[in-house]
Design an enzyme around this catalytic site. Structure first.
Site, short mmCIF file in Angstrom:
data_model
loop_
_atom_site.label_atom_id
_atom_site.label_comp_id
_atom_site.label_asym_id
_atom_site.label_seq_id
_atom_site.Cartn_x
_atom_site.Cartn_y
_atom_site.Cartn_z
N ASP A 179 0.29 -1.06 0.42
CA ASP A 179 -0.09 0.36 -0.12
C ASP A 179 0.90 1.01 -0.23
O ASP A 179 1.73 1.57 0.13
CB ASP A 179 -1.15 0.03 1.17
CG ASP A 179 -2.13 1.29 1.51
OD1 ASP A 179 -3.07 0.70 1.14
OD2 ASP A 179 -1.39 2.61 1.59
N ILE A 180 0.55 2.31 -0.80
CA ILE A 180 1.56 3.19 -0.85
C ILE A 180 1.16 4.42 0.02
O ILE A 180 -0.03 4.47 0.70
CB ILE A 180 1.14 4.37 -2.09
CG1 ILE A 180 1.55 3.63 -4.02
CG2 ILE A 180 1.62 5.69 -2.24
CD1 ILE A 180 0.61 3.73 -4.63
N ASN A 187 -3.12 12.90 -3.25
CA ASN A 187 -4.09 13.58 -4.34
C ASN A 187 -4.37 14.49 -3.29
O ASN A 187 -5.17 15.54 -4.59
CB ASN A 187 -5.67 12.43 -3.96
CG ASN A 187 -5.06 11.07 -5.51
OD1 ASN A 187 -4.08 11.66 -6.49
ND2 ASN A 187 -5.71 9.86 -5.32
N ASP A 196 -2.13 9.90 -10.37
CA ASP A 196 -1.60 8.80 -11.11
C ASP A 196 -0.74 8.45 -11.91
O ASP A 196 -0.27 7.52 -11.78
CB ASP A 196 -2.58 9.34 -12.45
CG ASP A 196 -4.46 9.32 -12.49
OD1 ASP A 196 -4.56 7.96 -11.34
OD2 ASP A 196 -5.28 9.79 -13.23
N GLU A 222 -5.37 1.85 -4.14
CA GLU A 222 -3.62 2.23 -3.77
C GLU A 222 -2.69 0.75 -3.61
O GLU A 222 -1.23 0.99 -3.52
CB GLU A 222 -2.82 3.56 -3.08
CG GLU A 222 -3.14 3.50 -1.49
CD GLU A 222 -4.93 4.01 -1.70
OE1 GLU A 222 -5.12 4.40 -0.60
OE2 GLU A 222 -5.22 3.71 -2.79
#
Length: 301
Positions: A179-180, A187, A196, A222
């Protein structure tokens, strides 16, 4: 002489591999079209710059920065005048880490002194998805269109196959749920277009850092899932830490701002009693433990 120089420049520019020259201060004096294609940097952006100045930023497979140390292949060749070959990861203009095979040779003056180096580098990505493969995956809806890696359906299909293979032959594998970190903040601050770009950068770095027989898919949002075969706990941790360190060394530049990204990982080996749902749930829970313990870390279980 000018015609001769133009001839050789034309030859170098038409090579598929990247080629660049540096002087004894490691200032870039030549940058061919192959280098432009592989790195994303036009010659106008790099000529006259130092290669260590936020351009290539080579790191090894442990994430150690080479350009700022005596480990730099160009520095070694400038010192001893010997040609050498190494495998490193360069920093692409779009932010991701690209594995490359490099060959460095000295440039000698008429009296035999080292006055610079020439470096030839080629894409060393172990998993290059061909255009035909991409089109086929798109046709049967197994490709994530944004990142161009497999989607969740593709991951589930491969997990089912590996579980059946383990049950039949006893061949071990593990998964890494990735997971980022702080993606929502990215965002919110920079907008979805930048978000993106971060997703694409993450996918490319993960693909370039895995072994040729492993695979990575976008699970959703993500989140990514890496399927890693023929591993035990120690080697699964090694793969996870390599992915994490390569992401630490990946970044995107927007104007004067540099956006660096980290990931949190949960990893687990498959059990004989596992289903797709149970192994993913276990890895997902371990990933959230990594988040709770400070992010940018790996938790196995």
């Amino acid at each position: 002489m000018d015609l001769e120089q133009d001839f050789y420049k034309s030859l170098l520019d038409n090579l598929y591999d990247g080629v660049y020259f540096v002087d004894t201060d490691r200032r870039i004096t030549y940058w061919n079209r192959g280098a432009e294609r592989l790195t994303g940097y036009d010659s106008e952006e790099v000529l006259g710059c130092y290669c260590r100045e936020n351009i290539l930023e080579h790191v090894d497979d442990k994430g150690v920065k080479l350009c700022e140390t005596s480990l730099c292949p160009a520095v070694k060749t400038l010192r001893d005048g010997r040609a050498r070959e190494e495998e490193v990861y360069l920093h692409h203009k779009k932010g991701h880490r690209l594995p490359v095979a490099i060959r460095v040779a000295p440039i000698l003056s008429p009296d035999g002194k080292v006055v610079g180096t020439v470096e030839v580098f080629s894409d060393n990505t172990p998993r290059v998805i061909s255009k035909q493969t991409i089109e086929e995956l798109q046709r049967i809806a197994l490709l994530d269109p944004l990142t161009e890696v497999g989607n969740r359906r593709y991951a589930e299909m491969n997990l089912k196959f590996r579980l059946a293979e383990q049950d039949r032959y006893g061949w071990p594998f593990g998964i890494l749920f990735i997971d980022i970190d702080n993606f929502k903040a990215v965002n919110d601050r920079f907008g979805h277009e930048v978000g993106d770009d971060v997703l694409r950068m993450t996918a490319r770095t993960l693909v370039g850092s895995l072994r040729s027989f492993d695979l990575v898919s976008r699970w959703g949002g993500e989140e990514f899932l890496a399927l890693v075969i023929n591993v035990d706990t120690g080697s699964l941790l090694g793969v996870a830490d390599k992915l994490r360190k390569m992401m630490e060394q990946s970044s995107i530049t927007y104007g004067s701002q540099t956006l660096s990204i980290t990931i949190s990982i949960g990893g687990t080996l498959a059990l004989n009693s596992d289903s797709v749902e149970s192994i993913v749930r276990r890895a997902d829970d371990l990933m959230y433990r990594s988040k709770a313990e400070g992010r940018n870390r790996t938790t196995l279980g």
